[in-house]
Enzyme design. Structure first.
Site, mmCIF file in Angstrom:
data_model
loop_
_atom_site.group_PDB
_atom_site.id
_atom_site.type_symbol
_atom_site.label_atom_id
_atom_site.label_comp_id
_atom_site.label_asym_id
_atom_site.label_seq_id
_atom_site.Cartn_x
_atom_site.Cartn_y
_atom_site.Cartn_z
ATOM 1 N N GLU A 196 30.501 40.863 34.057
ATOM 2 C CA GLU A 196 29.769 39.885 33.244
ATOM 3 C C GLU A 196 28.264 40.138 33.282
ATOM 4 O OE1 GLU A 196 28.980 35.072 33.144
ATOM 5 O OE2 GLU A 196 30.923 35.797 33.835
ATOM 6 N N LYS A 202 32.166 27.773 39.130
ATOM 7 C CA LYS A 202 32.449 29.117 38.616
ATOM 8 C C LYS A 202 31.188 29.955 38.697
ATOM 9 C CE LYS A 202 32.831 32.399 35.249
ATOM 10 N NZ LYS A 202 31.754 33.181 34.593
ATOM 11 N N HIS A 213 21.457 34.618 28.450
ATOM 12 C CA HIS A 213 22.551 35.531 28.138
ATOM 13 C C HIS A 213 22.301 36.329 26.862
ATOM 14 C CE1 HIS A 213 25.618 34.547 31.110
ATOM 15 N NE2 HIS A 213 25.293 33.280 30.997
ATOM 16 N N ASP A 228 39.368 40.129 49.534
ATOM 17 C CA ASP A 228 40.285 39.396 48.657
ATOM 18 C C ASP A 228 39.556 38.274 47.935
ATOM 19 O OD1 ASP A 228 42.313 37.989 47.445
ATOM 20 O OD2 ASP A 228 43.364 37.467 49.294
#
Length: 420
Positions: free
Chosen positions: A82, A260, A375, A276
């Site tokens: 991302e 998130k 972004h 992990d």
């Protein structure tokens, strides 16, 4: 003296950036090749990592700059697809430097193995009987991993609960294990299997599941940072960040997106070091319910007495430097060397700091220009690249699409035709 403060690092060529990191981390040319050469993960190695291998799939490795963590300058390898994540973390770390960067702590490498016992008519009595046999249970568990015990790890304690369920009450035994510098899944699962027969004998019940819990409440990493109000844009920005935090603290719909963003920072470091990230996600999200009784923000943002912004984070951090991909994947060893960590504790502390930095960056963007503006340029660059733009034309196409707020592949192709 080596420093990770670097103005214009993103403007360097890929090769030059890699060389700068190699010099900072004292990488050999062979180590550098493991991460910069295409196909650095050989097929024969990949074939031993997982089942049914047909090839490999690469993700970019970027480097977050400017971090000061517990007084040490760190460059942070991040493996992620991302756009804007690496730049945001670097910018946040730069803003934190004026107040000493990030400070961290860690509670230890303690994991929980669960043993589920059903078909018990007197579960509370059974709990006490299990505790009467605590030393015997620990002895059986530790015989399964004498090497771990030798380095001061191993099973240290047990606790027992009665859990009400849709099939009636069940007894759940928690085996508390110090896994050292390993994440420890295999060790604790093996111990749980080993003690199951004795627990059945003690209780008269039937053991079903014998497996670790990802809710690692005894393996917590914490990080704090103070951001000078003038450095980050003034009192209005501080208040805006706290308002954004208050929203995430109160509303699970907002908390899901805010959290998130925190994992945007932590997961790429976990992936880079061969750990992990799915387990990390499960641990972090479930810990909110465990600690606060609701799904809420993983961070806390406040003002100090001088009006500066203070942030804190506390999360389970199940990462290791022993076993699994950390020893198999050729790129993970290079990432670990870049970080300069020797223990699982050091790695856990760094990941917590990166998560806090990433959340600050997102909160500040929301409190000022909004997240989309940050972004937009990276998104436009991706679109222009897909359309086939290169070199100077790429920069011109990006600039025009942003100016006209028309960012799509077809328009990018039109601009390329006009400019070439």
């Amino acid at each position: 003296m080596k420093t990770n403060q670097y103005s214009g690092f993103h403007k360097l060529t890929l090769e030059k950036r890699a060389q700068e990191v190699a010099e900072f981390a004292s990488l050999s040319s062979e180590e550098l090749d493991r991460i910069v050469k295409p196909g650095a993960l050989p097929n024969e190695v990949a074939d031993h990592c997982i089942e049914n291998v047909i090839g490999t799939y690469q993700l970019p490795m970027g480097i977050a700059m400017n971090f000061v963590i517990d007084g040490q300058e760190k460059v942070i390898p991040m493996v992620v697809e991302e756009a804007s994540i690496v730049a945001a973390a670097s910018n946040a770390a730069k803003m934190a430097r004026s107040r000493g960067g990030f400070h961290t702590s860690y509670t230890g490498n303690i994991m929980i193995a669960q043993v589920q016992v059903v078909d018990i008519s007197n579960p509370y009595f059974a709990c006490q009987e299990i505790l009467h046999h605590k030393e015997e249970i620990l002895s059986i568990a530790n015989k399964k991993d004498p090497v771990l015990v030798k380095i001061t790890g191993g099973a240290k304690d047990i606790n027992v609960r009665v859990v009400d369920s849709i099939i009636g009450p069940m007894v759940v035994v928690h085996l508390i294990v110090d896994t050292g510098d390993a994440m420890g899944a295999n060790a604790v699962n093996t111990m749980a299997e080993a003690v199951a027969p004795l627990i059945e004998q003690i209780t008269g019940g039937t053991v079903k599941l014998r497996i670790l819990s990802n809710l690692a409440i005894y393996r917590l990493a914490r990080a704090t940072a103070t951001f000078d109000k003038e450095v980050i844009g003034g009192e209005d920005v501080v208040n805006g960040i706290i308002a954004a935090y208050a929203f995430a603290e109160a509303d699970p719909f907002r908390a899901a997106t805010s959290n998130k963003g925190i994992m945007n920072g932590m997961d790429p470091v976990v992936v880079a070091t061969g750990n992990d990230w799915r387990g990390m996600e499960a641990a972090a999200h479930s810990y909110m319910y465990y600690k606060y009784g609701k799904y809420t923000s993983m961070t806390r943002w406040e003002k100090d007495i001088n009006g500066n912004l203070t942030g804190s984070i506390e999360l389970p951090m199940m990462v290791g430097l022993v076993g699994g991909a950390t020893k198999i994947h050729p790129g993970t060893q290079v990432a670990i060397k870049i970080l300069g960590v020797k223990t699982a504790e050091e790695l856990a502390r760094i990941i917590a700091a990166v998560g806090l930095a990433q959340n600050f960056a997102a909160m500040r963007a929301l409190a000022t220009d909004g997240i989309q503006k940050g972004h937009m340029k990276l998104h436009a660059r991706n679109v222009a690249t897909v359309a086939g733009a290169k070199g100077d034309v790429l920069e011109k196409v990006v600039a025009q699409m942003i100016a006209e707020k028309n960012i799509n592949v077809e328009y990018a192709k039109e601009l390329i035709t006009q400019m070439t």
